[in-house]
Design a protein around this motif. Sequence first.
Motif, PDB file in Angstrom:
ATOM      1  N   VAL A   1      43.462  88.022   0.745  1.00 19.10           N
ATOM      2  CA  VAL A   1      44.490  87.382   2.506  1.00 19.10           C
ATOM      3  C   VAL A   1      43.496  87.236   2.934  1.00 19.10           C
ATOM      4  CG1 VAL A   1      45.038  88.041   4.396  1.00 19.10           C
ATOM      5  CG2 VAL A   1      45.756  89.683   2.751  1.00 19.10           C
ATOM      6  N   MET A   2      43.682  85.536   3.507  1.00 21.23           N
ATOM      7  CA  MET A   2      42.196  85.194   4.120  1.00 21.23           C
ATOM      8  C   MET A   2      42.203  85.514   5.683  1.00 21.23           C
ATOM      9  SD  MET A   2      43.836  80.812   2.080  1.00 21.23           S
ATOM     10  CE  MET A   2      43.156  80.265   3.581  1.00 21.23           C
ATOM     11  N   GLY A   3      40.805  85.057   5.347  1.00 22.77           N
ATOM     12  CA  GLY A   3      40.739  85.216   7.200  1.00 22.77           C
ATOM     13  C   GLY A   3      39.939  84.195   7.773  1.00 22.77           C
ATOM     14  N   GLU A   4      39.067  84.309   8.868  1.00 25.14           N
ATOM     15  CA  GLU A   4      38.294  83.459   9.073  1.00 25.14           C
ATOM     16  C   GLU A   4      37.579  82.671   8.140  1.00 25.14           C
ATOM     17  OE1 GLU A   4      34.154  83.301  12.811  1.00 25.14           O
ATOM     18  OE2 GLU A   4      35.120  85.240  11.597  1.00 25.14           O
ATOM     19  N   HIS A   5      37.603  81.111   8.530  1.00 22.67           N
ATOM     20  CA  HIS A   5      37.304  80.607   7.635  1.00 22.67           C
ATOM     21  C   HIS A   5      37.617  80.081   5.699  1.00 22.67           C
ATOM     22  CE1 HIS A   5      35.351  78.655  10.847  1.00 22.67           C
ATOM     23  NE2 HIS A   5      34.166  79.522  11.154  1.00 22.67           N
ATOM     24  N   GLY A   6      38.944  81.219   5.559  1.00 23.13           N
ATOM     25  CA  GLY A   6      39.560  81.273   5.018  1.00 23.13           C
ATOM     26  C   GLY A   6      38.630  82.125   3.457  1.00 23.13           C
ATOM     27  N   ALA A   7      37.822  83.255   4.742  1.00 20.77           N
ATOM     28  CA  ALA A   7      37.498  84.819   3.642  1.00 20.77           C
ATOM     29  C   ALA A   7      37.930  85.656   2.897  1.00 20.77           C
ATOM     30  CB  ALA A   7      36.479  85.606   5.160  1.00 20.77           C
ATOM     31  N   HIS A   8      37.476  86.170   2.633  1.00 21.27           N
ATOM     32  CA  HIS A   8      38.088  87.187   1.039  1.00 21.27           C
ATOM     33  C   HIS A   8      37.767  88.407   2.842  1.00 21.27           C
ATOM     34  CE1 HIS A   8      38.810  90.534  -1.286  1.00 21.27           C
ATOM     35  NE2 HIS A   8      38.654  89.742  -2.453  1.00 21.27           N
ATOM     36  N   ALA A   9      39.153  88.205   3.359  1.00 22.31           N
ATOM     37  CA  ALA A   9      39.421  89.741   4.793  1.00 22.31           C
ATOM     38  C   ALA A   9      40.154  90.799   3.903  1.00 22.31           C
ATOM     39  CB  ALA A   9      40.350  88.518   5.544  1.00 22.31           C
ATOM     40  N   GLU A  10      41.188  91.351   3.205  1.00 22.42           N
ATOM     41  CA  GLU A  10      41.890  92.316   2.991  1.00 22.42           C
ATOM     42  C   GLU A  10      41.246  91.634   1.070  1.00 22.42           C
ATOM     43  OE1 GLU A  10      45.940  94.436   3.687  1.00 22.42           O
ATOM     44  OE2 GLU A  10      44.836  92.800   4.798  1.00 22.42           O
ATOM     45  N   THR A  11      41.246  92.736   0.800  1.00 19.64           N
ATOM     46  CA  THR A  11      42.107  92.647  -1.186  1.00 19.64           C
ATOM     47  C   THR A  11      43.183  93.406  -1.021  1.00 19.64           C
ATOM     48  OG1 THR A  11      39.762  93.310  -1.630  1.00 19.64           O
ATOM     49  CG2 THR A  11      41.350  93.834  -3.316  1.00 19.64           C
ATOM     50  N   LEU A  12      43.786  92.039  -1.605  1.00 23.79           N
ATOM     51  CA  LEU A  12      45.427  92.944  -1.999  1.00 23.79           C
ATOM     52  C   LEU A  12      45.587  93.970  -3.686  1.00 23.79           C
ATOM     53  CD1 LEU A  12      47.347  89.947  -1.031  1.00 23.79           C
ATOM     54  CD2 LEU A  12      47.475  92.351   0.651  1.00 23.79           C
ATOM     55  N   LEU A  13      44.447  92.758  -4.928  1.00 23.03           N
ATOM     56  CA  LEU A  13      44.841  93.268  -6.273  1.00 23.03           C
ATOM     57  C   LEU A  13      43.624  93.482  -6.762  1.00 23.03           C
ATOM     58  CD1 LEU A  13      47.472  92.076  -7.385  1.00 23.03           C
ATOM     59  CD2 LEU A  13      48.041  94.270  -7.065  1.00 23.03           C
ATOM     60  N   THR A  14      43.241  94.406  -7.515  1.00 24.32           N
ATOM     61  CA  THR A  14      41.934  93.767  -8.317  1.00 24.32           C
ATOM     62  C   THR A  14      42.400  93.823 -10.005  1.00 24.32           C
ATOM     63  OG1 THR A  14      40.238  95.982  -8.243  1.00 24.32           O
ATOM     64  CG2 THR A  14      39.916  93.630  -6.456  1.00 24.32           C
ATOM     65  N   ARG A  15      41.698  92.962 -11.245  1.00 19.84           N
ATOM     66  CA  ARG A  15      41.541  93.366 -11.642  1.00 19.84           C
ATOM     67  C   ARG A  15      40.039  93.087 -12.470  1.00 19.84           C
ATOM     68  NH1 ARG A  15      45.556  95.505 -10.371  1.00 19.84           N
ATOM     69  NH2 ARG A  15      47.706  95.132 -11.092  1.00 19.84           N
ATOM     70  N   ALA A  16      39.928  93.946 -14.183  1.00 19.87           N
ATOM     71  CA  ALA A  16      39.060  93.450 -14.700  1.00 19.87           C
ATOM     72  C   ALA A  16      38.376  92.178 -14.991  1.00 19.87           C
ATOM     73  CB  ALA A  16      39.004  94.426 -15.911  1.00 19.87           C
ATOM     74  N   LEU A  17      38.112  91.240 -15.424  1.00 14.94           N
ATOM     75  CA  LEU A  17      38.272  89.758 -16.054  1.00 14.94           C
ATOM     76  C   LEU A  17      38.663  89.818 -17.829  1.00 14.94           C
ATOM     77  CD1 LEU A  17      34.509  88.229 -15.235  1.00 14.94           C
ATOM     78  CD2 LEU A  17      36.610  88.386 -13.684  1.00 14.94           C
ATOM     79  N   ASN A  18      38.350  90.728 -18.167  1.00 15.79           N
ATOM     80  CA  ASN A  18      39.083  91.076 -19.402  1.00 15.79           C
ATOM     81  C   ASN A  18      38.827  92.539 -19.343  1.00 15.79           C
ATOM     82  OD1 ASN A  18      39.597  91.388 -21.955  1.00 15.79           O
ATOM     83  ND2 ASN A  18      38.119  89.674 -22.789  1.00 15.79           N
ATOM     84  N   PRO A  19      40.365  92.871 -19.216  1.00 20.50           N
ATOM     85  CA  PRO A  19      40.364  95.122 -19.790  1.00 20.50           C
ATOM     86  C   PRO A  19      40.215  95.174 -21.276  1.00 20.50           C
ATOM     87  CG  PRO A  19      41.732  93.301 -17.746  1.00 20.50           C
ATOM     88  CD  PRO A  19      41.216  92.339 -18.914  1.00 20.50           C
TER      89      PRO A  19
END
Length: 208
Positions: free
Chosen positions: A189-207
Amino acid sequence: MTRWLGIALLPSAEHQDAAIRLQREVGGGQTLRPPLSQDGNLPHMTVFQGPFLDSLDTEAALEHVVRAAGMPERADILSTGIVYQPTGWVFLALRRLPLLEQVQRVALEALSPHLDRSAFDASKDVSRFSDSERESLSRYGYRYTGDAYAPHITLGRAEESVAREMVQSVPGRVDVPETWVFDRFSFYVMGEHGAHAETLLTRALNPL
């Protein structure tokens, strides 16, 4: 309802800490906003961000990017230095590699059909944008796609003169790591100035 979201590559834990320290060192006695932290605005390399319709399935989109991007388990990206970007931005610029261009292509493939184009900011001052940046903004609502793609970690924003002075004083004052390691994708979720304000999901680059 419009959701302001982004997809990014996240640095390893060690290099997240390094980016947080770098923001403080580059800023010196001045404040770059927003402040980066492990508990708030995460250091990240944006692939794409913008306003999205409810039709976007973030999990499906991220799975598509992971499958189609063909990334290694970790990506070691060389830095090209601390740079000023109009207006008032301070970036840690990163080498533009074919693998990063591929990531953005597949992200746009998954995400662009769900953009809320009515939410694009038509009033934005683009007088200091390049032609390719203007085209990118008009097409996708984001400044850095296609020919304008510029991989970077945003260290923050300050008043124009302050940001310029910070960048000019970096050589000889700040030790900038040459290589940065990225090991995860993130939907955020974007925050101030487009910041990475809240993580919704993460995945390994190459599981595995």
